[in-house]
Design a protein around this motif. Structure first.
Motif, PDB file in Angstrom:
ATOM      1  N   LYS A  22     -28.936  74.281  51.504  1.00  0.00           N
ATOM      2  CA  LYS A  22     -28.741  72.876  51.897  1.00  0.00           C
ATOM      3  C   LYS A  22     -29.765  71.978  51.215  1.00  0.00           C
ATOM      4  N   ARG A  23     -30.837  72.613  50.745  1.00  0.00           N
ATOM      5  CA  ARG A  23     -31.893  71.853  50.060  1.00  0.00           C
ATOM      6  C   ARG A  23     -31.876  72.116  48.544  1.00  0.00           C
ATOM      7  N   CYS A  24     -30.694  72.512  48.070  1.00  0.00           N
ATOM      8  CA  CYS A  24     -30.556  72.814  46.633  1.00  0.00           C
ATOM      9  C   CYS A  24     -29.404  72.029  46.021  1.00  0.00           C
ATOM     10  N   VAL A  25     -29.575  71.686  44.766  1.00  0.00           N
ATOM     11  CA  VAL A  25     -28.496  71.127  43.958  1.00  0.00           C
ATOM     12  C   VAL A  25     -28.331  72.046  42.755  1.00  0.00           C
ATOM     13  N   ILE A  26     -27.113  72.592  42.591  1.00  0.00           N
ATOM     14  CA  ILE A  26     -26.870  73.522  41.484  1.00  0.00           C
ATOM     15  C   ILE A  26     -26.073  72.830  40.396  1.00  0.00           C
ATOM     16  N   GLU A  27     -26.589  72.862  39.212  1.00  0.00           N
ATOM     17  CA  GLU A  27     -25.909  72.290  38.050  1.00  0.00           C
ATOM     18  C   GLU A  27     -25.443  73.447  37.168  1.00  0.00           C
ATOM     19  N   SER A  28     -24.145  73.687  37.141  1.00  0.00           N
ATOM     20  CA  SER A  28     -23.593  74.773  36.327  1.00  0.00           C
ATOM     21  C   SER A  28     -23.206  74.228  34.958  1.00  0.00           C
ATOM     22  N   ILE A  29     -23.749  74.825  33.925  1.00  0.00           N
ATOM     23  CA  ILE A  29     -23.442  74.381  32.565  1.00  0.00           C
ATOM     24  C   ILE A  29     -22.580  75.430  31.877  1.00  0.00           C
ATOM     25  N   GLU A  30     -21.732  74.982  30.998  1.00  0.00           N
ATOM     26  CA  GLU A  30     -20.812  75.901  30.311  1.00  0.00           C
ATOM     27  C   GLU A  30     -21.181  76.113  28.851  1.00  0.00           C
ATOM     28  N   ASN A  31     -21.725  75.078  28.221  1.00  0.00           N
ATOM     29  CA  ASN A  31     -22.015  75.172  26.789  1.00  0.00           C
ATOM     30  C   ASN A  31     -23.517  75.266  26.528  1.00  0.00           C
ATOM     31  N   SER A  32     -23.991  74.515  25.574  1.00  0.00           N
ATOM     32  CA  SER A  32     -25.390  74.597  25.156  1.00  0.00           C
ATOM     33  C   SER A  32     -26.347  74.014  26.201  1.00  0.00           C
ATOM     34  N   PHE A  33     -27.363  74.772  26.542  1.00  0.00           N
ATOM     35  CA  PHE A  33     -28.410  74.310  27.459  1.00  0.00           C
ATOM     36  C   PHE A  33     -29.187  73.151  26.840  1.00  0.00           C
ATOM     37  N   SER A  34     -29.482  73.263  25.562  1.00  0.00           N
ATOM     38  CA  SER A  34     -30.228  72.222  24.865  1.00  0.00           C
ATOM     39  C   SER A  34     -29.466  70.893  24.873  1.00  0.00           C
ATOM     40  N   GLU A  35     -28.161  70.948  24.626  1.00  0.00           N
ATOM     41  CA  GLU A  35     -27.337  69.738  24.647  1.00  0.00           C
ATOM     42  C   GLU A  35     -27.265  69.148  26.048  1.00  0.00           C
ATOM     43  N   TYR A  36     -27.197  70.028  27.062  1.00  0.00           N
ATOM     44  CA  TYR A  36     -27.150  69.564  28.453  1.00  0.00           C
ATOM     45  C   TYR A  36     -28.422  68.784  28.795  1.00  0.00           C
ATOM     46  N   ILE A  37     -29.563  69.317  28.379  1.00  0.00           N
ATOM     47  CA  ILE A  37     -30.832  68.647  28.660  1.00  0.00           C
ATOM     48  C   ILE A  37     -30.867  67.268  28.000  1.00  0.00           C
ATOM     49  N   ASP A  38     -30.426  67.177  26.773  1.00  0.00           N
ATOM     50  CA  ASP A  38     -30.457  65.905  26.038  1.00  0.00           C
ATOM     51  C   ASP A  38     -29.456  64.882  26.576  1.00  0.00           C
ATOM     52  N   LYS A  39     -28.231  65.343  26.854  1.00  0.00           N
ATOM     53  CA  LYS A  39     -27.150  64.414  27.190  1.00  0.00           C
ATOM     54  C   LYS A  39     -26.997  64.135  28.686  1.00  0.00           C
ATOM     55  N   ASN A  40     -27.349  65.114  29.530  1.00  0.00           N
ATOM     56  CA  ASN A  40     -27.107  64.956  30.971  1.00  0.00           C
ATOM     57  C   ASN A  40     -28.375  64.918  31.821  1.00  0.00           C
ATOM     58  N   PHE A  41     -29.224  65.902  31.611  1.00  0.00           N
ATOM     59  CA  PHE A  41     -30.372  66.072  32.501  1.00  0.00           C
ATOM     60  C   PHE A  41     -31.352  64.907  32.443  1.00  0.00           C
ATOM     61  N   MET A  42     -31.632  64.418  31.236  1.00  0.00           N
ATOM     62  CA  MET A  42     -32.661  63.383  31.073  1.00  0.00           C
ATOM     63  C   MET A  42     -32.315  62.065  31.766  1.00  0.00           C
ATOM     64  N   SER A  43     -31.053  61.888  32.100  1.00  0.00           N
ATOM     65  CA  SER A  43     -30.645  60.643  32.759  1.00  0.00           C
ATOM     66  C   SER A  43     -30.668  60.754  34.290  1.00  0.00           C
ATOM     67  N   LYS A  44     -31.043  61.905  34.814  1.00  0.00           N
ATOM     68  CA  LYS A  44     -31.015  62.121  36.261  1.00  0.00           C
ATOM     69  C   LYS A  44     -32.293  61.622  36.929  1.00  0.00           C
ATOM     70  N   ASN A  45     -32.141  61.197  38.162  1.00  0.00           N
ATOM     71  CA  ASN A  45     -33.278  60.784  38.983  1.00  0.00           C
ATOM     72  C   ASN A  45     -33.732  61.986  39.805  1.00  0.00           C
ATOM     73  N   LEU A  46     -34.887  62.524  39.476  1.00  0.00           N
ATOM     74  CA  LEU A  46     -35.357  63.763  40.107  1.00  0.00           C
ATOM     75  C   LEU A  46     -36.516  63.541  41.077  1.00  0.00           C
ATOM     76  N   GLU A  47     -36.669  62.337  41.563  1.00  0.00           N
ATOM     77  CA  GLU A  47     -37.786  62.036  42.459  1.00  0.00           C
ATOM     78  C   GLU A  47     -37.726  62.823  43.762  1.00  0.00           C
ATOM     79  N   GLN A  48     -36.529  63.180  44.199  1.00  0.00           N
ATOM     80  CA  GLN A  48     -36.376  63.892  45.464  1.00  0.00           C
ATOM     81  C   GLN A  48     -36.640  65.396  45.338  1.00  0.00           C
ATOM     82  N   PHE A  49     -36.786  65.880  44.090  1.00  0.00           N
ATOM     83  CA  PHE A  49     -36.959  67.320  43.858  1.00  0.00           C
ATOM     84  C   PHE A  49     -38.429  67.671  43.595  1.00  0.00           C
ATOM     85  N   ASP A  50     -38.827  68.845  44.091  1.00  0.00           N
ATOM     86  CA  ASP A  50     -40.188  69.339  43.824  1.00  0.00           C
ATOM     87  C   ASP A  50     -40.190  70.641  43.024  1.00  0.00           C
ATOM     88  N   LYS A  51     -38.983  71.197  42.786  1.00  0.00           N
ATOM     89  CA  LYS A  51     -38.869  72.422  41.993  1.00  0.00           C
ATOM     90  C   LYS A  51     -37.616  72.358  41.118  1.00  0.00           C
TER      91      LYS A  51
END
Length: 219
Positions: A22-51
């Motif tokens: 209940k305290r987790c958010v799972i992001e399942s990726i299908e293709n390149s991890f590197s592309e996911y970080i550049d195109k999707n992850f960097m735009s996320k608001n992660l202030e609520q996360f500590d891990k």
């Protein structure tokens, strides 16, 4: 809250043993991890996360791409990063490089008991001393490079030996065929000469008599 990145459907089953889903958010990726970080992850608001838990076990990216992507996350976000990789063990170069950028929490054991201990330590947060075992010394890296170089050298020598062997065999059969052709040609000439002599002897009585005397060993 814990943010989980994975392409492994079993990661959730592993994590839920230690973290409330209940305290987790799972992001399942299908293709390149590197592309996911550049195109999707960097735009996320992660202030609520500590891990951030990143399961790199089945990522298809190269080690260099994985390292660069995780380094970007480490630099931009001040969040604890836990790396799951059940394919790599102590002594792996990628794990050593991740240690060098300040990541000390790794889940690498497939053994349930050892894995449980790793999770407990990671959730509490390992420090430099706890994780220094993942660091590869310069001497170990040099030895590894030497082994790789020797392996490549042996491989190249084997490939060259196979090529040379094939060339030698090809030359042998080529020479064999040519020798056979030469013998056939010489034999054809001899037969032609003999036939020619025989025909001449039949037509010329004097030559025929000489040949008969030679055959009989006469004077």
């Amino acid at each position: 809250m814990t943010f989980i990145i994975t392409n492994n459907k079993y990661t959730k089953d592993m994590v839920c043993k230690y973290i409330n889903m209940k305290r987790c958010v799972i992001e399942s990726i299908e293709n390149s991890f590197s592309e996911y970080i550049d195109k999707n992850f960097m735009s996320k608001n992660l202030e609520q996360f500590d891990k951030i838990v990143i399961d790199i076990t089945y990522f298809k990216d190269t080690k260099e791409e994985i390292l660069k992507a995780i380094t970007r996350v480490k630099i931009i976000y001040d969040i604890q990063i836990i790396i799951i990789d059940l394919n790599f063990k102590i002594g792996n170069e990628l794990l050593s490089d991740l240690f060098e950028i300040g990541i000390y929490d790794f889940i690498t054991s497939e053994d349930k008991s050892d894995q449980n201990e790793e999770w407990i330590k990671c959730l509490n947060g390992n420090n430099y001393v706890d994780a220094v075992k993942f660091k590869i010394s310069k001497n170990d890296k040099k030895k590894k490079l030497k082994k790789i170089s020797r392996h490549k050298l042996k491989k190249n020598l084997k490939e060259n030996y196979r090529k040379d062997s094939k060339n030698i065999i090809s030359c042998f059969f080529g020479l064999k065929n040519r020798i056979s052709d030469v013998f056939t040609f010489v034999w054809y000439i001899i037969i032609t000469i003999l036939v020619s002599i025989g025909a001449t002897a039949l037509l010329n009585s004097n030559i025929r008599q000489i040949i008969l005397q030679i055959i009989r060993g006469g004077n």
